[in-house]
Design a protein around this motif. Sequence first.
Motif, PDB file in Angstrom:
ATOM      1  N   PRO A 144       0.823  -1.209   0.000  1.00 60.70           N
ATOM      2  CA  PRO A 144       0.000   0.000   0.000  1.00 60.70           C
ATOM      3  C   PRO A 144       0.859   1.260   0.000  1.00 60.70           C
ATOM      4  O   PRO A 144       1.936   1.297   0.618  1.00 60.70           O
ATOM      5  CB  PRO A 144      -0.791  -0.093   1.303  1.00 60.70           C
ATOM      6  N   ILE A 146       0.499   4.065   1.424  1.00 64.94           N
ATOM      7  CA  ILE A 146       0.729   4.762   2.690  1.00 64.94           C
ATOM      8  C   ILE A 146       1.899   4.133   3.442  1.00 64.94           C
ATOM      9  O   ILE A 146       2.692   4.817   4.085  1.00 64.94           O
ATOM     10  CB  ILE A 146      -0.542   4.762   3.563  1.00 64.94           C
ATOM     11  N   LEU A 147       2.052   2.820   3.302  1.00 70.18           N
ATOM     12  CA  LEU A 147       3.129   2.131   4.007  1.00 70.18           C
ATOM     13  C   LEU A 147       4.490   2.576   3.466  1.00 70.18           C
ATOM     14  O   LEU A 147       5.399   2.924   4.220  1.00 70.18           O
ATOM     15  CB  LEU A 147       2.950   0.620   3.834  1.00 70.18           C
ATOM     16  N   LEU A 150       5.198   6.163   4.448  1.00 69.79           N
ATOM     17  CA  LEU A 150       5.554   6.269   5.866  1.00 69.79           C
ATOM     18  C   LEU A 150       7.010   5.874   6.094  1.00 69.79           C
ATOM     19  O   LEU A 150       7.751   6.559   6.803  1.00 69.79           O
ATOM     20  CB  LEU A 150       4.675   5.325   6.691  1.00 69.79           C
ATOM     21  N   ILE A 151       7.401   4.756   5.485  1.00 68.99           N
ATOM     22  CA  ILE A 151       8.759   4.273   5.685  1.00 68.99           C
ATOM     23  C   ILE A 151       9.767   5.264   5.111  1.00 68.99           C
ATOM     24  O   ILE A 151      10.773   5.595   5.753  1.00 68.99           O
ATOM     25  CB  ILE A 151       8.921   2.892   5.009  1.00 68.99           C
ATOM     26  N   ALA A 154      10.003   8.140   7.351  1.00 70.92           N
ATOM     27  CA  ALA A 154      10.697   7.784   8.586  1.00 70.92           C
ATOM     28  C   ALA A 154      12.199   7.846   8.362  1.00 70.92           C
ATOM     29  O   ALA A 154      12.963   8.219   9.247  1.00 70.92           O
ATOM     30  CB  ALA A 154      10.278   6.388   9.038  1.00 70.92           C
ATOM     31  N   PHE A 238      -1.109  14.642   9.087  1.00 72.42           N
ATOM     32  CA  PHE A 238      -1.905  14.384  10.286  1.00 72.42           C
ATOM     33  C   PHE A 238      -1.158  13.456  11.237  1.00 72.42           C
ATOM     34  O   PHE A 238      -1.162  13.633  12.448  1.00 72.42           O
ATOM     35  CB  PHE A 238      -3.246  13.760   9.894  1.00 72.42           C
ATOM     36  N   LEU A 239      -0.468  12.452  10.656  1.00 70.76           N
ATOM     37  CA  LEU A 239       0.269  11.503  11.481  1.00 70.76           C
ATOM     38  C   LEU A 239       1.542  12.116  12.057  1.00 70.76           C
ATOM     39  O   LEU A 239       2.200  11.505  12.889  1.00 70.76           O
ATOM     40  CB  LEU A 239       0.621  10.262  10.659  1.00 70.76           C
ATOM     41  N   GLY A 240       1.890  13.301  11.576  1.00 68.09           N
ATOM     42  CA  GLY A 240       3.051  13.976  12.132  1.00 68.09           C
ATOM     43  C   GLY A 240       4.350  13.705  11.403  1.00 68.09           C
ATOM     44  O   GLY A 240       5.421  14.020  11.908  1.00 68.09           O
ATOM     45  N   VAL A 241       4.282  13.091  10.215  1.00 66.78           N
ATOM     46  CA  VAL A 241       5.521  12.831   9.473  1.00 66.78           C
ATOM     47  C   VAL A 241       5.541  13.589   8.147  1.00 66.78           C
ATOM     48  O   VAL A 241       6.378  13.338   7.300  1.00 66.78           O
ATOM     49  CB  VAL A 241       5.699  11.316   9.193  1.00 66.78           C
TER      50      VAL A 241
ATOM     51  N   ALA B 259      -2.180  -2.058   6.791  1.00 67.34           N
ATOM     52  CA  ALA B 259      -1.332  -0.871   6.635  1.00 67.34           C
ATOM     53  C   ALA B 259      -2.110   0.390   6.982  1.00 67.34           C
ATOM     54  O   ALA B 259      -1.594   1.282   7.662  1.00 67.34           O
ATOM     55  CB  ALA B 259      -0.812  -0.788   5.211  1.00 67.34           C
ATOM     56  N   VAL B 262      -2.788   2.011  10.517  1.00 68.37           N
ATOM     57  CA  VAL B 262      -1.894   3.023  11.093  1.00 68.37           C
ATOM     58  C   VAL B 262      -2.674   4.299  11.379  1.00 68.37           C
ATOM     59  O   VAL B 262      -2.568   4.882  12.455  1.00 68.37           O
ATOM     60  CB  VAL B 262      -0.728   3.324  10.120  1.00 68.37           C
ATOM     61  N   THR B 266      -4.128   5.599  15.102  1.00 69.84           N
ATOM     62  CA  THR B 266      -3.663   6.870  15.645  1.00 69.84           C
ATOM     63  C   THR B 266      -4.843   7.733  16.070  1.00 69.84           C
ATOM     64  O   THR B 266      -4.832   8.338  17.145  1.00 69.84           O
ATOM     65  CB  THR B 266      -2.814   7.616  14.614  1.00 69.84           C
ATOM     66  N   LEU B 277       4.082   2.031  15.312  1.00 71.97           N
ATOM     67  CA  LEU B 277       4.950   2.530  14.247  1.00 71.97           C
ATOM     68  C   LEU B 277       5.041   4.048  14.296  1.00 71.97           C
ATOM     69  O   LEU B 277       6.142   4.620  14.257  1.00 71.97           O
ATOM     70  CB  LEU B 277       4.419   2.082  12.878  1.00 71.97           C
ATOM     71  N   ILE B 278       3.867   4.713  14.389  1.00 69.38           N
ATOM     72  CA  ILE B 278       3.871   6.177  14.387  1.00 69.38           C
ATOM     73  C   ILE B 278       4.617   6.710  15.610  1.00 69.38           C
ATOM     74  O   ILE B 278       5.467   7.603  15.506  1.00 69.38           O
ATOM     75  CB  ILE B 278       2.428   6.715  14.366  1.00 69.38           C
ATOM     76  N   ILE B 281       8.288   6.263  14.997  1.00 71.65           N
ATOM     77  CA  ILE B 281       8.860   7.214  14.039  1.00 71.65           C
ATOM     78  C   ILE B 281       9.048   8.560  14.724  1.00 71.65           C
ATOM     79  O   ILE B 281      10.096   9.202  14.602  1.00 71.65           O
ATOM     80  CB  ILE B 281       7.944   7.365  12.802  1.00 71.65           C
ATOM     81  N   LEU B 282       8.035   8.992  15.489  1.00 74.02           N
ATOM     82  CA  LEU B 282       8.104  10.306  16.117  1.00 74.02           C
ATOM     83  C   LEU B 282       9.186  10.352  17.199  1.00 74.02           C
ATOM     84  O   LEU B 282       9.792  11.382  17.436  1.00 74.02           O
ATOM     85  CB  LEU B 282       6.744  10.688  16.713  1.00 74.02           C
ATOM     86  N   VAL B 289      10.905   0.613  14.073  1.00 76.74           N
ATOM     87  CA  VAL B 289      10.445   0.902  12.714  1.00 76.74           C
ATOM     88  C   VAL B 289      10.897  -0.211  11.772  1.00 76.74           C
ATOM     89  O   VAL B 289      10.124  -0.707  10.955  1.00 76.74           O
ATOM     90  CB  VAL B 289      10.993   2.268  12.240  1.00 76.74           C
ATOM     91  N   TYR B 292       8.914  -3.387  12.427  1.00 79.12           N
ATOM     92  CA  TYR B 292       7.570  -3.268  11.863  1.00 79.12           C
ATOM     93  C   TYR B 292       7.614  -3.508  10.363  1.00 79.12           C
ATOM     94  O   TYR B 292       6.809  -4.249   9.802  1.00 79.12           O
ATOM     95  CB  TYR B 292       6.996  -1.883  12.148  1.00 79.12           C
ATOM     96  N   LEU B 293       8.583  -2.878   9.717  1.00 74.62           N
ATOM     97  CA  LEU B 293       8.677  -2.984   8.268  1.00 74.62           C
ATOM     98  C   LEU B 293       8.877  -4.433   7.831  1.00 74.62           C
ATOM     99  O   LEU B 293       8.177  -4.935   6.947  1.00 74.62           O
ATOM    100  CB  LEU B 293       9.837  -2.117   7.770  1.00 74.62           C
TER     101      LEU B 293
END
Lengths: 300, 325
Positions: A144, A146-147, A150-151, A154, A238-241, B259, B262, B266, B277-278, B281-282, B289, B292-293
């Motif tokens: 997906p 989003i995954l 995100l990675i 990160a 929104f998730l902060g990343v 996925a 997430v 949250t 995961l979130i 990361i934060l 991380v 998780y991956l």
Amino acid sequence: MSSVAAKAPAVETPFLRLAREYARSRTALAGLAVLILIVLAALLARWVVPQDPYDLAQLDILDGMMAPGSLGGGGWTYWLGTDDQGRDMLSAIVFGLRTSLLVGVVATLIALAVGVAVGLLAAYAGDRVDGLVMRLVDIQLSFPAILIALILLALLGKGVDKVIVALAAVQWAYYARTIRGSALVERRKEYIEAAQCLALPHQRIMMRHLLPNCLPPLIVVATVQVAHAIALEATLSFLGVGVPVTQPSLGMLIASGYQYMLSGDYWVSLFPGLALLVTIVAINLVGDRLRDVLNPRLSH
Amino acid sequence: MLVFILRRLAQSAVVVVAMSVLVFAGIFAIGNPIDVLISPEADEFERAAAIARLGLDKPMHEQFLRFVDSALGGDLGTSFVHGVPALGLVLQRFPATLELALCAMLVAVVLGIPLGLWAGLKPDSLAGRIIMTGSILGFSLPTFWVGMMLIMAFAVTLGWLPAGGRGETASLFGVPWSFLTADGLAHLILPAVNLALFKLSLVIRLARAGTREVALQDYVKFARAKGLAPSRVVGVHILKNIMIPVVTILGLELGSVIAFSVVTETVFAWPGMGKLLIDSILQLDRPVVIAYLLVTVLLFVVINLIVDLVYSLLDPRIRLGGGRA
């Protein structure tokens, strides 16, 4: 219906024909109108809204958390209320819209360029190159978006440029697959054979002969993908990343209003969300109509 | 069939290897591995010891072998924040995510198939149009915003359901589950609906498209002409034939639901893998991380493999004709 008024002009450019075809759907026209308004507002943000929401000198902390429609200290009304720092939400939304659109459009254009280059090359080269590239595309698309985004974020960290990179990396595979599909069909046609018999350079055949004939499905995918990119960017922020606090997009505005929402101050979050929703729906309406108009199977 | 399974297994293995190379490249080549693998609070001496221990002074290919070796042994490093093995932390959160994802799938199927059938049988009716408009909205609305609106409506304004958390859990096979208690179930409803919304739209569209196609087939016309009750024609002749694409897509989408959880996790503070995961990361807790991956990649590969195999059992054309599936 009067036959004189309905008569089409004898000579019609393809663009005019498409435009006329497009205009047959009222919903799609409304979508286009809304979209144009949104883009204009975002482009002319500074002149459209009463306040520059990120010029601290223009903010009045005494006007913080005012409900929609309240009269502010500056003598004008906050139609959509203010946030905790006295920022006019309408102004913040229009500026946020600008960031969202910028990220969505730029990421889509980069992904489009990469995807088209890779997909065309794969289709034209065929065999092993094609197999390798398409396997890569398949693998990426089995995860997906989003995954992957995100990675990447990160690893890369926050920032508008990084979000654009992540979104482009997520999207290129769609374009590669789309253009390869149509290019495989086109390259077997006679005009390509003719061009190859003339011993034209490969690059010229790809760019001038193959590419233009593969464009219509690509335009549709790209339109819809802009909406996807904007929604994905909002989610990541929104998730902060996603984007940094100094350059908030709509997603960021929604996220920062989240904490007030639970205590009943709905407007800080609700209105940016509605703006996001209207933008995405408008783009999707336009994309849906373009697909119908550009699809030769439906038009004849 | 055996050849098909073997080829598919080999392909999955290639994906896993490719992904671990990518992860390795991501950590070791792009970023500075010392920042990634060693806590920022470590002093000079600890850093030097850790570099030697992790073999970061060795050439790249040797490092890669080490990475694979420890990953195969289940060692993906220790969480900076929690101080426990990262892999264990991720696996411990997995049941909560799985529960949420399965409930969301259930909601999508139970609501989506009847709605899609209805919209497909009566495409021009008011209800059909409303269903389709709703499904377009379901595709367009960002999940996180819908989740917030659900909380706003049902938790804050109406006060019917809790706004977040997992509620009371009961243990089954040594794992806590929410759906076994009334309180847990109440906590489950909003996040499950939120997560289901996107898939619900998808199921509606699939079921509708399938219904419209199948309803025109000769065997359906024949069944009708034979005088079978409409409920039997719809329930047996049509429903059975629209199920294949729906089942396939749902299988494939289970990974994407996991996925996407997430986002939902949250919003609703659901203590699953996605929230972990979130948070990680934060907090720059990179071993988590990475864990998780890798777990998610493996999960995806397994899900895709199972779906392909099941599909080839359901539809012989794939396995007979499919050289390049």
